[in-house]
Design a protein around this motif. Structure first.
Motif, mmCIF file in Angstrom:
data_model
loop_
_atom_site.group_PDB
_atom_site.id
_atom_site.type_symbol
_atom_site.label_atom_id
_atom_site.label_comp_id
_atom_site.label_asym_id
_atom_site.label_seq_id
_atom_site.Cartn_x
_atom_site.Cartn_y
_atom_site.Cartn_z
ATOM 1 N N LEU A 1 0.810 -1.218 0.000
ATOM 2 C CA LEU A 1 0.000 0.000 0.000
ATOM 3 C C LEU A 1 0.849 1.277 0.000
ATOM 4 O O LEU A 1 0.319 2.381 -0.073
ATOM 5 C CB LEU A 1 -0.926 0.000 1.224
ATOM 6 C CG LEU A 1 -1.992 -1.107 1.263
ATOM 7 C CD1 LEU A 1 -2.706 -1.116 2.611
ATOM 8 C CD2 LEU A 1 -3.000 -0.919 0.137
ATOM 9 N N GLY A 2 2.176 1.123 0.105
ATOM 10 C CA GLY A 2 3.072 2.285 0.091
ATOM 11 C C GLY A 2 3.098 3.058 1.389
ATOM 12 O O GLY A 2 3.393 4.257 1.394
ATOM 13 N N HIS A 3 2.840 2.380 2.518
ATOM 14 C CA HIS A 3 2.736 3.065 3.803
ATOM 15 C C HIS A 3 3.946 2.784 4.707
ATOM 16 O O HIS A 3 3.778 2.560 5.913
ATOM 17 C CB HIS A 3 1.463 2.632 4.529
ATOM 18 C CG HIS A 3 0.200 3.039 3.839
ATOM 19 N ND1 HIS A 3 0.130 4.116 2.988
ATOM 20 C CD2 HIS A 3 -1.047 2.511 3.872
ATOM 21 C CE1 HIS A 3 -1.103 4.241 2.522
ATOM 22 N NE2 HIS A 3 -1.835 3.277 3.036
ATOM 23 N N VAL A 4 5.157 2.782 4.140
ATOM 24 C CA VAL A 4 6.342 2.471 4.947
ATOM 25 C C VAL A 4 7.468 3.458 4.638
ATOM 26 O O VAL A 4 7.773 3.716 3.469
ATOM 27 C CB VAL A 4 6.846 1.033 4.670
ATOM 28 C CG1 VAL A 4 8.100 0.746 5.495
ATOM 29 C CG2 VAL A 4 5.763 0.006 4.979
ATOM 30 N N ASN A 5 8.072 4.021 5.685
ATOM 31 C CA ASN A 5 9.302 4.802 5.553
ATOM 32 C C ASN A 5 10.454 3.820 5.784
ATOM 33 O O ASN A 5 10.776 3.474 6.920
ATOM 34 C CB ASN A 5 9.337 5.926 6.590
ATOM 35 C CG ASN A 5 10.562 6.811 6.469
ATOM 36 O OD1 ASN A 5 11.680 6.324 6.329
ATOM 37 N ND2 ASN A 5 10.372 8.110 6.535
ATOM 38 N N PHE A 6 11.062 3.351 4.699
ATOM 39 C CA PHE A 6 12.024 2.257 4.794
ATOM 40 C C PHE A 6 13.289 2.632 5.551
ATOM 41 O O PHE A 6 13.782 1.851 6.373
ATOM 42 C CB PHE A 6 12.380 1.753 3.389
ATOM 43 C CG PHE A 6 11.310 0.922 2.763
ATOM 44 C CD1 PHE A 6 11.206 -0.429 3.040
ATOM 45 C CD2 PHE A 6 10.384 1.503 1.899
ATOM 46 C CE1 PHE A 6 10.208 -1.197 2.471
ATOM 47 C CE2 PHE A 6 9.383 0.739 1.320
ATOM 48 C CZ PHE A 6 9.297 -0.618 1.607
ATOM 49 N N LEU A 7 13.843 3.813 5.288
ATOM 50 C CA LEU A 7 15.100 4.198 5.931
ATOM 51 C C LEU A 7 14.934 4.285 7.443
ATOM 52 O O LEU A 7 15.749 3.762 8.212
ATOM 53 C CB LEU A 7 15.585 5.535 5.367
ATOM 54 C CG LEU A 7 16.973 5.998 5.838
ATOM 55 C CD1 LEU A 7 18.029 4.948 5.505
ATOM 56 C CD2 LEU A 7 17.337 7.334 5.201
ATOM 57 N N LEU A 8 13.864 4.924 7.887
ATOM 58 C CA LEU A 8 13.611 5.048 9.324
ATOM 59 C C LEU A 8 13.270 3.690 9.933
ATOM 60 O O LEU A 8 13.753 3.338 11.014
ATOM 61 C CB LEU A 8 12.471 6.041 9.563
ATOM 62 C CG LEU A 8 12.087 6.300 11.021
ATOM 63 C CD1 LEU A 8 13.301 6.762 11.819
ATOM 64 C CD2 LEU A 8 10.972 7.332 11.101
ATOM 65 N N GLY A 9 12.439 2.913 9.242
ATOM 66 C CA GLY A 9 12.054 1.605 9.755
ATOM 67 C C GLY A 9 13.234 0.660 9.894
ATOM 68 O O GLY A 9 13.348 -0.069 10.885
#
Length: 259
Positions: A203-211
């Motif tokens: 769904l595009g609901h992820v901040n990958f770098l922060l996560g």
């Protein structure tokens, strides 16, 4: 994919919060009580907060579950029904979150968690010290499917304290030691986290770098927490579990009824 510019101090504080959350989650569950509010405070929208938290918490939960597995405190074959049911529940919960009455759930959740708190304070989290699994019966399979579907669904909706609910319900449903209980709870928490994460990514609901950066610290905290639980046993697990459920109950009551 959502990206957010954060100053180094805020980023560092989020990682410290993740470290503490990983430690707590590996022992008693409820690490999301720390990470979700912290991410919201940092300025992430609610749906991105939930997705990013799932990414970070998946790192912590797999670290804890692997630690318990290596110590022979989790048997994937024995709990296969729980794994499948939890995965199915997590998918349904994540997909249906927008169609359910969050107001009703917010009112109901404090009541449930208070009951869990009372049980943990006055009941026994483990009826036995033996690391023996219960006999395989039809009733056991039914318990595994019902528990897995319900708690997987709950965690898929990003509900706080899913790991805490696993620990409490395990003590009611199964006659297993507290360490086997923790191994099962943390492993099922990983299943629902990971399955829900896949949906959030789609769904595009992820901040990958922060996560990912928070995930590294969650892994470290989870490793320390799981090893501490195995080393100190009931002396550490039950007091920390009681503390977590009481804080969670108070937080939910304030948010649902007083704010």
């Amino acid at each position: 994919m959502f990206e957010l510019a954060l100053d180094p101090m805020t980023w560092g504080l989020l990682c410290v919060v993740a470290l503490a959350a990983g430690f707590i989650d590996a022992i008693a569950g409820g690490g999301g009580m720390l990470t979700v509010p912290a991410l919201l405070t940092a300025g992430l929208p609610p749906h991105v907060t939930l997705g990013t938290n799932k990414l970070a918490s998946s790192f912590g939960s797999i670290t804890a579950s692997l630690t318990y597995y290596r110590q022979q405190l989790f048997n994937p074959k024995f709990w296969a029904a729980s794994i499948f049911a939890t995965a199915i529940g997590a998918v349904l919960g994540t997909l249906l979150v927008d169609f359910l009455s969050t107001e009703f759930l917010n009112k109901l959740l404090p009541v449930i968690i208070i009951l869990v708190a009372c049980y943990s304070l006055f009941g026994k989290l483990s009826p036995t010290e033996s690391h023996t699994l219960p006999p395989v019966t039809q009733a056991l399979k039914i318990k595994q499917w019902v528990q897995g579907l319900c708690l997987g669904f709950f965690d898929g909706m990003a509900g706080p304290g899913a790991g805490t609910f696993w620990t409490a319900s395990n003590s009611i449903l199964y006659k297993i030691s507290l360490l086997l209980n923790c191994g099962l709870a943390r492993s099922m928490n990983f299943v629902s986290n990971f399955i829900s994460l896949i949906t959030f990514v789609a769904l595009g609901h992820v901040n990958f770098l922060l996560g990912l950066s928070m995930g590294v610290f969650l892994m470290l905290g989870a490793w320390i927490g799981a090893h501490s639980a195995i080393k100190f046993g009931n002396k550490l697990i039950k007091p920390l579990f009681n503390t977590v459920v009481i804080i969670l109950a108070g937080k939910l009551v304030v948010e649902a009824y007083l704010s």
